[in-house]
Motif scaffolding. Structure first.
Motif, PDB file in Angstrom:
ATOM      1  N   VAL A 107       4.680   4.156  -0.333  1.00 22.18           N
ATOM      2  CA  VAL A 107       5.563   3.331   0.492  1.00 22.18           C
ATOM      3  C   VAL A 107       6.263   2.333  -0.428  1.00 22.18           C
ATOM      4  CG1 VAL A 107       5.649   1.696   2.415  1.00 22.18           C
ATOM      5  CG2 VAL A 107       3.989   3.585   2.434  1.00 22.18           C
ATOM      6  N   SER A 108       7.568   2.107  -0.223  1.00 20.11           N
ATOM      7  CA  SER A 108       8.318   1.199  -1.104  1.00 20.11           C
ATOM      8  C   SER A 108       9.050   0.127  -0.300  1.00 20.11           C
ATOM      9  CB  SER A 108       9.334   1.979  -1.947  1.00 20.11           C
ATOM     10  OG  SER A 108       8.683   2.830  -2.860  1.00 20.11           O
ATOM     11  N   VAL A 209      10.808   1.719   2.950  1.00 19.93           N
ATOM     12  CA  VAL A 209      10.973   3.168   2.811  1.00 19.93           C
ATOM     13  C   VAL A 209       9.600   3.816   2.897  1.00 19.93           C
ATOM     14  CG1 VAL A 209      11.777   5.019   1.287  1.00 19.93           C
ATOM     15  CG2 VAL A 209      13.003   2.833   1.349  1.00 19.93           C
ATOM     16  N   ASP A 210       9.479   4.881   3.690  1.00 17.18           N
ATOM     17  CA  ASP A 210       8.167   5.515   3.819  1.00 17.18           C
ATOM     18  C   ASP A 210       7.885   6.439   2.635  1.00 17.18           C
ATOM     19  OD1 ASP A 210       9.408   7.986   4.234  1.00 17.18           O
ATOM     20  OD2 ASP A 210       8.907   8.107   6.362  1.00 17.18           O
ATOM     21  N   ALA A 211       6.732   7.102   2.664  1.00 23.69           N
ATOM     22  CA  ALA A 211       6.282   7.889   1.513  1.00 23.69           C
ATOM     23  C   ALA A 211       7.155   9.111   1.244  1.00 23.69           C
ATOM     24  CB  ALA A 211       4.834   8.331   1.724  1.00 23.69           C
ATOM     25  N   GLU A 212       7.946   9.524   2.226  1.00 26.47           N
ATOM     26  CA  GLU A 212       8.832  10.671   2.045  1.00 26.47           C
ATOM     27  C   GLU A 212      10.264  10.266   1.740  1.00 26.47           C
ATOM     28  OE1 GLU A 212       7.674  13.674   1.798  1.00 26.47           O
ATOM     29  OE2 GLU A 212       5.674  12.829   2.134  1.00 26.47           O
ATOM     30  N   GLY A 213      10.492   8.969   1.510  1.00 31.51           N
ATOM     31  CA  GLY A 213      11.834   8.509   1.153  1.00 31.51           C
ATOM     32  C   GLY A 213      12.730   8.219   2.334  1.00 31.51           C
ATOM     33  N   HIS A 231       3.808  -3.682   9.162  1.00 33.17           N
ATOM     34  CA  HIS A 231       4.572  -2.437   9.034  1.00 33.17           C
ATOM     35  C   HIS A 231       4.148  -1.677   7.780  1.00 33.17           C
ATOM     36  CE1 HIS A 231       7.266  -3.833  12.224  1.00 33.17           C
ATOM     37  NE2 HIS A 231       7.383  -4.981  11.572  1.00 33.17           N
ATOM     38  N   ILE A 232       4.022  -2.423   6.678  1.00 34.40           N
ATOM     39  CA  ILE A 232       3.671  -1.798   5.399  1.00 34.40           C
ATOM     40  C   ILE A 232       2.252  -1.247   5.440  1.00 34.40           C
ATOM     41  CG2 ILE A 232       3.380  -2.200   2.928  1.00 34.40           C
ATOM     42  CD1 ILE A 232       5.556  -4.386   3.199  1.00 34.40           C
ATOM     43  N   VAL A 233       1.322  -2.037   5.968  1.00 30.69           N
ATOM     44  CA  VAL A 233      -0.079  -1.610   6.038  1.00 30.69           C
ATOM     45  C   VAL A 233      -0.205  -0.331   6.875  1.00 30.69           C
ATOM     46  CG1 VAL A 233      -2.347  -2.195   6.959  1.00 30.69           C
ATOM     47  CG2 VAL A 233      -1.073  -3.882   5.615  1.00 30.69           C
ATOM     48  N   GLY A 234       0.530  -0.251   7.976  1.00 27.47           N
ATOM     49  CA  GLY A 234       0.474   0.946   8.807  1.00 27.47           C
ATOM     50  C   GLY A 234       0.941   2.186   8.055  1.00 27.47           C
TER      51      GLY A 234
END
Length: 248
Positions: A107-108, A209-213, A231-234
């Motif tokens: 996650v970014s 940005v999620d793990a898939e971009g 949001h980030i922790v989720g």
């Protein structure tokens, strides 16, 4: 024909073949003696249909060629070009090319930073704290310095790096000074804006940005970094659970 004489001396004409027909020339093949009539010219309708078919083929061929030009280039049937944020390449703070693909699976939080902004101190401290607690395996802070808002990032890339590393204690990835607005905006950032329908209006705009971009959301500098933590922790939890399930 041939001629022969009888005993009386009268010349008799003998046809070479029979069945010439009355008043007609002799036939060498034994036919009726009349040449077959010439084939009639093609009807007007046939010519029109033929021309129409040629025209349709030309139109279809031209349309197909145009569509092939408009479609994105492919490699082995797979479209090239950026499909998501991690499909882009950028330049880091030291001038090296970086494929963002290296961050896929994490996650970014993408942020346009500045060294002389009123939000600088609080944001750098909060970003570093978040990065230290949740990163770097499953979470990244990706900082893009920009001088377009109030000219508050005037130094060189070396100046920016020295400030971020030594003054603010930032250990997250830093990229080269970039334009974040206008036609020459960094394409990786432009991708986020277009996807979310929102452009930065000042320094420290934050894009998750999620793990898939895939872009998830955007927040301005008035939103504290800590408010983004849930949001980030989720998203990070989803990444961890997915990896565990794949390992089973």
């Amino acid at each position: 024909m041939s001629a022969s004489g009888d005993e009386s001396g009268v010349l008799t004409v003998i046809p070479l073949t029979g069945g010439a027909g009355e008043g007609g020339p002799p036939s060498l093949t034994g036919g009726a003696g009349k040449a077959p009539p010439p084939a009639p010219p093609p009807a007007m309708g046939s010519r029109v249909r033929g021309a129409t078919l040629v025209l349709v083929l030309l139109i279809v061929g031209g349309t197909t060629s145009l569509l092939l030009l408009l479609l994105p280039p492919t490699t082995n049937g797979t479209p090239r070009g950026p499909r998501d944020f991690y499909s882009h390449a950028v330049t880091d703070i030291r001038g090296r090319r970086v494929e963002l693909e290296a961050f896929r699976g994490s996650v970014s939080l993408v942020v346009n930073v500045a060294s002389e902004c009123g939000y600088t101190q609080a944001h750098y401290a909060a970003l570093q704290k978040l990065y230290r607690e949740l990163g770097p395996t499953h979470f990244k802070v990706l900082a893009f310095p920009c001088n377009q808002f109030g000219a508050q990032e005037p130094g060189s890339n070396a100046d920016v790096e020295a400030f971020a590393r030594h003054t603010q204690g930032a250990s997250f990835p830093l990229f080269a000074k970039s334009l974040v607005l206008g036609v020459n905006a960094e394409p990786a950032l432009r991708f986020l804006y277009d996807a979310l329908g929102q452009e930065p209006r000042w320094n420290f705009w934050k894009f998750l940005v999620d793990a898939e971009g895939r872009p998830v959301g955007a927040w301005g500098p008035d939103t504290p970094v800590e408010e983004l933590r849930p949001h980030i922790v989720g998203l990070v939890r989803d990444v961890i659970l997915k990896r565990r399930s794949e390992e089973l």
